[in-house]
Design a protein around this motif. Structure first.
Motif, mmCIF file in Angstrom:
data_model
loop_
_atom_site.group_PDB
_atom_site.id
_atom_site.type_symbol
_atom_site.label_atom_id
_atom_site.label_comp_id
_atom_site.label_asym_id
_atom_site.label_seq_id
_atom_site.Cartn_x
_atom_site.Cartn_y
_atom_site.Cartn_z
ATOM 1 N N THR A 147 4.127 5.330 3.997
ATOM 2 C CA THR A 147 3.370 6.455 3.460
ATOM 3 C C THR A 147 3.184 6.302 1.948
ATOM 4 O OG1 THR A 147 4.251 7.856 5.221
ATOM 5 C CG2 THR A 147 3.312 8.975 3.324
ATOM 6 N N ASP A 148 4.248 5.904 1.266
ATOM 7 C CA ASP A 148 4.182 5.683 -0.182
ATOM 8 C C ASP A 148 3.229 4.539 -0.526
ATOM 9 O OD1 ASP A 148 5.230 5.952 -3.020
ATOM 10 O OD2 ASP A 148 5.828 3.886 -2.557
ATOM 11 N N LEU A 149 3.351 3.416 0.183
ATOM 12 C CA LEU A 149 2.497 2.272 -0.110
ATOM 13 C C LEU A 149 1.034 2.606 0.173
ATOM 14 C CD1 LEU A 149 2.225 -0.617 -1.074
ATOM 15 C CD2 LEU A 149 2.634 -1.367 1.294
ATOM 16 N N ALA A 150 0.760 3.322 1.249
ATOM 17 C CA ALA A 150 -0.626 3.712 1.563
ATOM 18 C C ALA A 150 -1.217 4.526 0.415
ATOM 19 C CB ALA A 150 -0.666 4.507 2.862
ATOM 20 N N ALA A 151 -0.460 5.467 -0.104
ATOM 21 C CA ALA A 151 -0.951 6.288 -1.220
ATOM 22 C C ALA A 151 -1.188 5.444 -2.466
ATOM 23 C CB ALA A 151 0.045 7.413 -1.515
ATOM 24 N N ARG A 152 -0.270 4.519 -2.749
ATOM 25 C CA ARG A 152 -0.416 3.681 -3.941
ATOM 26 C C ARG A 152 -1.615 2.736 -3.858
ATOM 27 N NH1 ARG A 152 3.701 0.177 -4.955
ATOM 28 N NH2 ARG A 152 4.774 0.575 -3.008
ATOM 29 N N VAL A 153 -1.822 2.103 -2.693
ATOM 30 C CA VAL A 153 -2.951 1.162 -2.616
ATOM 31 C C VAL A 153 -4.282 1.908 -2.663
ATOM 32 C CG1 VAL A 153 -1.653 -0.645 -1.445
ATOM 33 C CG2 VAL A 153 -2.991 0.940 -0.080
ATOM 34 N N GLU A 154 -4.320 3.108 -2.119
ATOM 35 C CA GLU A 154 -5.555 3.899 -2.221
ATOM 36 C C GLU A 154 -5.817 4.334 -3.661
ATOM 37 O OE1 GLU A 154 -6.571 6.130 1.909
ATOM 38 O OE2 GLU A 154 -5.014 7.045 0.673
ATOM 39 N N LEU A 155 -4.774 4.697 -4.363
ATOM 40 C CA LEU A 155 -4.908 5.171 -5.731
ATOM 41 C C LEU A 155 -5.294 4.043 -6.691
ATOM 42 C CD1 LEU A 155 -4.543 7.532 -7.744
ATOM 43 C CD2 LEU A 155 -2.157 6.798 -7.984
ATOM 44 N N THR A 156 -4.613 2.912 -6.586
ATOM 45 C CA THR A 156 -4.830 1.834 -7.560
ATOM 46 C C THR A 156 -5.954 0.886 -7.178
ATOM 47 O OG1 THR A 156 -3.218 0.363 -6.527
ATOM 48 C CG2 THR A 156 -2.406 1.885 -8.240
ATOM 49 N N ARG A 157 -6.197 0.731 -5.877
ATOM 50 C CA ARG A 157 -7.240 -0.193 -5.387
ATOM 51 C C ARG A 157 -7.063 -1.607 -5.937
ATOM 52 N NH1 ARG A 157 -9.421 2.331 -1.178
ATOM 53 N NH2 ARG A 157 -10.155 4.389 -1.665
ATOM 54 N N THR A 158 -5.803 -2.013 -6.139
ATOM 55 C CA THR A 158 -5.527 -3.356 -6.637
ATOM 56 C C THR A 158 -4.747 -4.143 -5.586
ATOM 57 O OG1 THR A 158 -3.479 -2.623 -7.686
ATOM 58 C CG2 THR A 158 -5.454 -2.617 -9.050
ATOM 59 N N LEU A 159 -4.832 -5.460 -5.701
ATOM 60 C CA LEU A 159 -4.071 -6.326 -4.803
ATOM 61 C C LEU A 159 -2.580 -6.084 -4.996
ATOM 62 C CD1 LEU A 159 -5.827 -9.801 -5.119
ATOM 63 C CD2 LEU A 159 -5.823 -8.297 -3.139
ATOM 64 N N ILE A 160 -1.861 -6.174 -3.920
ATOM 65 C CA ILE A 160 -0.408 -6.073 -4.005
ATOM 66 C C ILE A 160 0.186 -7.398 -3.575
ATOM 67 C CG2 ILE A 160 -0.384 -3.581 -3.573
ATOM 68 C CD1 ILE A 160 0.653 -4.389 -0.702
ATOM 69 N N ASP A 161 1.422 -7.633 -3.931
ATOM 70 C CA ASP A 161 2.143 -8.820 -3.487
ATOM 71 C C ASP A 161 2.916 -8.440 -2.227
ATOM 72 O OD1 ASP A 161 4.961 -10.335 -3.580
ATOM 73 O OD2 ASP A 161 3.379 -11.623 -4.400
ATOM 74 N N ALA A 162 2.581 -9.082 -1.109
ATOM 75 C CA ALA A 162 3.173 -8.712 0.175
ATOM 76 C C ALA A 162 4.691 -8.895 0.183
ATOM 77 C CB ALA A 162 2.540 -9.522 1.299
ATOM 78 N N GLY A 163 5.199 -9.949 -0.455
ATOM 79 C CA GLY A 163 6.641 -10.170 -0.469
ATOM 80 C C GLY A 163 7.385 -9.145 -1.295
ATOM 81 N N THR A 164 6.813 -8.796 -2.443
ATOM 82 C CA THR A 164 7.434 -7.799 -3.313
ATOM 83 C C THR A 164 7.412 -6.419 -2.671
ATOM 84 O OG1 THR A 164 6.744 -9.042 -5.254
ATOM 85 C CG2 THR A 164 7.326 -6.739 -5.607
ATOM 86 N N GLU A 165 6.344 -6.122 -1.961
ATOM 87 C CA GLU A 165 6.174 -4.801 -1.358
ATOM 88 C C GLU A 165 6.728 -4.693 0.062
ATOM 89 O OE1 GLU A 165 5.183 -2.122 -2.787
ATOM 90 O OE2 GLU A 165 4.306 -2.920 -4.618
ATOM 91 N N ALA A 166 7.332 -5.762 0.562
ATOM 92 C CA ALA A 166 7.844 -5.764 1.940
ATOM 93 C C ALA A 166 8.867 -4.653 2.145
ATOM 94 C CB ALA A 166 8.468 -7.109 2.255
#
Length: 172
Positions: A147-166
């Motif tokens: 839920t937190d990650l979904a909100a952050r990716v919608e807000l920032t619209r930037t690429l994330i690092d899958a390993g860091t965000e795992a």
């Protein structure tokens, strides 16, 4: 009539040994196809029957390595081979891994949507059975992470690092 290469049908599609359409192109860690001949990441074998503990351990290793697409395939195996009563759990976890994959690929809208769908599925499965830690899984924590990650990716619209965000699938 032109000869058909082994592993290929007349339409030019790659085929697996059973004749199913299956791309032979190498893939990167996020499951994106690479050009033929490129060095890719070894694919997860499909249809492997693992114990729930093996599934969680292998998926966590893949998530930590920044390979959520491959973790999704491990969860998908559990969903397809496990007991009917657990399919919602494994399907929800697979959706979370795909949501992380899309978010890391830059598809923030699709990634957020799949993260929320997976979180809802896992939460619903957990609530229906009053099981919040089956196989040591921290379903409450995983749901909050998604839920937190979904909100952050919608807000920032930037690429994330899958390993860091795992996510951490298990908590001590």
């Amino acid at each position: 009539m032109a000869e058909v290469a082994a592993g290929e049908d007349r339409g030019g599609r790659d085929r697996d040994p059973e004749g199913r359409a299956r791309s032979a192109r190498p893939r990167d860690g996020l499951g994106r196809p690479l050009p033929y001949g490129a060095d890719g990441v070894e694919r997860q074998p499909e249809g492997v029957v693992r114990s729930p503990a093996e599934t969680v351990t292998e998926a966590q290793e893949l998530l930590d390595a920044g390979k959520p697409f491959h973790a999704h395939e491990v969860f998908e195996d559990a969903w397809k081979s496990g007991p009917d009563a657990e399919r919602g759990l494994w399907r929800g976890l697979a959706q979370l891994a795909v949501g992380l994959t899309h978010s890391a690929r830059g598809n923030t809208t699709g990634g957020a949507r799949l993260l929320r769908r997976g979180a809802a599925a896992v939460s619903e499965w957990s609530a229906e059975r009053n099981q919040h830690r089956p196989y040591g899984l921290d379903l409450t924590g995983v749901t909050a992470w998604a839920t937190d990650l979904a909100a952050r990716v919608e807000l920032t619209r930037t690429l994330i690092d899958a390993g860091t965000e795992a996510p951490r699938l298990r908590r001590p």
